[in-house]
Design an enzyme around this catalytic site. Structure first.
Site, PDB file in Angstrom:
ATOM      1  N   LYS A  23       0.669  -1.266  -0.025  1.00  9.22           N
ATOM      2  CA  LYS A  23      -0.024   0.052   0.018  1.00  9.22           C
ATOM      3  C   LYS A  23       0.769   1.531  -0.040  1.00  9.22           C
ATOM      4  O   LYS A  23       0.369   2.304  -0.330  1.00  9.22           O
ATOM      5  CB  LYS A  23      -0.939   0.015   1.325  1.00  9.22           C
ATOM      6  CG  LYS A  23      -2.052  -1.156   0.997  1.00  9.22           C
ATOM      7  CD  LYS A  23      -2.895  -0.609  -0.214  1.00  9.22           C
ATOM      8  CE  LYS A  23      -4.144  -1.671  -0.063  1.00  9.22           C
ATOM      9  NZ  LYS A  23      -5.159  -1.171  -1.126  1.00  9.22           N
TER      10      LYS A  23
HETATM   11  N1  PMP Z   1      -3.756  -7.865   1.363  1.00  6.59           N
HETATM   12  C1  PMP Z   1      -3.435  -6.855   2.240  1.00  6.59           C
HETATM   13  C2  PMP Z   1      -2.702  -7.284   3.401  1.00  6.59           C
HETATM   14  C3  PMP Z   1      -3.813  -5.695   1.889  1.00  6.59           C
HETATM   15  O1  PMP Z   1      -3.572  -4.513   2.855  1.00  6.59           O
HETATM   16  C4  PMP Z   1      -4.599  -5.331   0.716  1.00  6.59           C
HETATM   17  C5  PMP Z   1      -5.243  -4.062   0.795  1.00  6.59           C
HETATM   18  N2  PMP Z   1      -6.455  -3.571   1.261  1.00  6.59           N
HETATM   19  C6  PMP Z   1      -4.696  -6.356   0.054  1.00  6.59           C
HETATM   20  C7  PMP Z   1      -4.585  -7.744   0.375  1.00  6.59           C
HETATM   21  C8  PMP Z   1      -5.716  -5.928  -1.182  1.00  6.59           C
HETATM   22  O2  PMP Z   1      -5.059  -5.385  -2.160  1.00  6.59           O
HETATM   23  P1  PMP Z   1      -5.898  -4.306  -3.088  1.00  6.59           P
HETATM   24  O3  PMP Z   1      -6.814  -3.261  -2.025  1.00  6.59           O
HETATM   25  O4  PMP Z   1      -5.014  -3.552  -3.902  1.00  6.59           O
HETATM   26  O5  PMP Z   1      -6.868  -5.036  -3.895  1.00  6.59           O
END
Ligand code: PMP
Length: 477
Positions: free
Chosen positions: A44
């Site tokens: 992130k």
């Molecule tokens: N896994 C983790 C640990 C995350 O922090 C996130 C983001 N919320 C995700 C998966 C999913 O990624 P995205 O929001 O880009 O779909």
């Protein structure tokens, strides 16, 4: 000199490492992208920098401004770190299910944190997304990051994650596997890789089994930050605009048990300490690779580190209490007190929108059948096959208390029971020792407890059931 001028230069550019998979040698190689090696500890960081710099270019965020977001943690850490490095204030709103370590991390970066109850319907004014929007309206100079609908979220992955993977694999990648939360990672990375490969790279989502993205009903699950939860009382289920379904070829459901056992395996067998959603992604990637040959190449994204989940996924006590571990089979276990026939039946449970009259009828029928007239209650729908999950066992109803409240005129038989629920019943994992469960019930003076298997309620037991299995185990010895 081989140096960097600020922490912001250490975002992304993460390595790919080969995973040993069960079919290694016969199936396609799987390379994991280790996003926990980014400076803020997760994937992130990329979108935090991307969204903030886009807001600066658009004139939405100016010096002295405040960055606001509702986030389950990693986006918060990314935003807090970029805000700190650039001199902005940050206010983050989180659900109370977020691990303590994640919350402490945000505070360590100097962010202000607002915690709100998890599990509220999307329309509830106290839902973290609504709280963040309200704070943004009331704060001068505020900018709401809005990762769910901000094009700069998938945009950051299109500009960084995708090109890195293409370059690192020398264009040999054939399959990308990623979790879907906001959808930013899979949409931006997947779009870039499809364009770069002339449309040949296949993009596969990995999803908690009850999440709506893979066709589940949206009930709660235990892998944080991935998938899409739908509260049973949410009226309109809106999917994030950051999720571009046209990029995704397939979405594979992965059970919580599979995800959690996979992350534990990655740490113990490969030295990779990663979070629960990485377990979901790797479990799906292993399935994908098993169906491919040595000329294919799978890249799986591991979004964050396991360090912030040490008290959950890596704690045997936590797993045992939720019924994810089978426990010590040489001693009597809680699950042994629950005959298979009882497990196969729907759990006696009251939806909190049921009326007092309906709940009283159920409780009286229970007493007539010789059972303790106490039932778990909460937001789970009743009547179908669906079993309540641990967080949906949020209250209870007892015949005595409810009858008294009606007699005293505190509630009418037509009222919903939701405002009159008692404390939740104790919960035990099916693998926990029966001795310990019995001691806890005796100490608390409670006659009914819920048994959990894989985080879901599979039956009710009382002290007499536990005494019976302990006697049987003693006799067998
Ligand atoms: N896994 C983790 C640990 C995350 O922090 C996130 C983001 N919320 C995700 C998966 C999913 O990624 P995205 O929001 O880009 O779909």
């Amino acid at each position: 000199m081989d140096v960097h001028e600020s922490a912001l230069e250490l975002i992304g550019r993460t390595p790919l490492v080969r995973l040993r998979t069960p079919d290694d040698g016969r199936s396609a190689p799987v390379y994991a992208k280790l996003e926990y090696l980014s400076v803020g500890g997760s994937i992130k960081d990329r979108i935090a920098l991307g969204m903030i710099e886009q807001a600066e270019r658009d004139g939405l965020l100016r010096p002295g401004g405040t960055v606001i977001e509702a986030t389950s943690g990693n986006t918060g850490a990314g935003l807090a770190l970029v805000a700190a490095a650039k001199g902005y204030r940050a206010v983050l709103v989180l659900p109370d299910r977020t691990s303590a370590e994640k919350i402490a991390t945000l505070r360590a970066f100097g962010a202000e944190v607002e915690v709100r109850p998890a599990g509220l319907p999307a329309e509830d004014p106290e839902h973290p997304l609504n709280v963040a929007a309200r704070i943004a309206e009331q704060t001068p100079g505020a900018w709401l990051a809005g990762q769910y609908d901000n094009p700069a979220n998938p945009g950051a992955h299109y500009l960084t994650t995708g090109p890195e993977i293409w370059r690192q694999t020398d264009g040999r990648i054939t399959h990308l596997v990623s979790c879907i939360g906001t959808g930013g990672t899979i949409s931006g990375t997947g779009r870039y890789l499809k364009e770069a490969s002339g449309g040949t790279v296949r993009v596969i989502g990995a999803d908690p089994a009850s999440s709506v993205y893979s066709g589940g009903d949206g009930r709660p699950y235990f892998v944080e930050a991935a998938g899409h939860f739908r509260h049973p009382e949410t009226v309109e289920d809106v999917w994030p605009q950051s999720y571009h379904q046209d990029v995704v070829d397939d979405v594979l459901p992965v059970t919580d048990r599979d995800s959690l056992l996979t992350v534990r395996r990655l740490a113990r067998e490969q030295g990779l300490l990663v979070g629960g959603s990485a377990g979901t992604a790797v479990a799906a990637a292993e399935r994908v690779a098993a169906g491919l040959g040595p000329d294919d190449l799978v890249v799986v994204i591991l979004p964050d580190s396991g360090r912030q989940y040490l008290s959950k996924y890596f704690d045997d006590g936590w797993l045992l209490r939720l019924g994810f571990l089978d426990g010590d089979g040489s001693a009597a276990r809680v699950g042994d007190a629950l005959p298979a026939a009882v497990r196969a039946q729907p759990l006696p449970y009251v939806n909190r929108r049921a009326t007092v009259g309906e709940a009283l009828a159920l409780l009286r029928a229970r007493r007539a059948g010789g059972a303790e007239p106490v039932l778990p209650a909460g937001p789970c729908p009743t009547g179908g096959e669906r079993r309540p999950t641990a967080p949906e066992l949020s209250g209870s109803l007892a015949l005595d208390t409810l009858t008294r409240a009606v007699e005293l005129g505190q509630i009418a038989p037509g009222d919903p029971v939701g405002d009159h629920l008692g404390a939740p019943l104790p919960q035990f994992g099916a693998g926990q020792p029966a001795v310990a469960a019995l001691a806890e019930l005796t100490e608390r003076g409670v006659e009914t407890a819920v048994v959990l298997h894989d985080g879901q309620a599979v039956g009710l037991i009382g002290p007499q059931d536990l005494h019976a299995v302990l006697r049987a185990a003693g006799a067998a010895r």
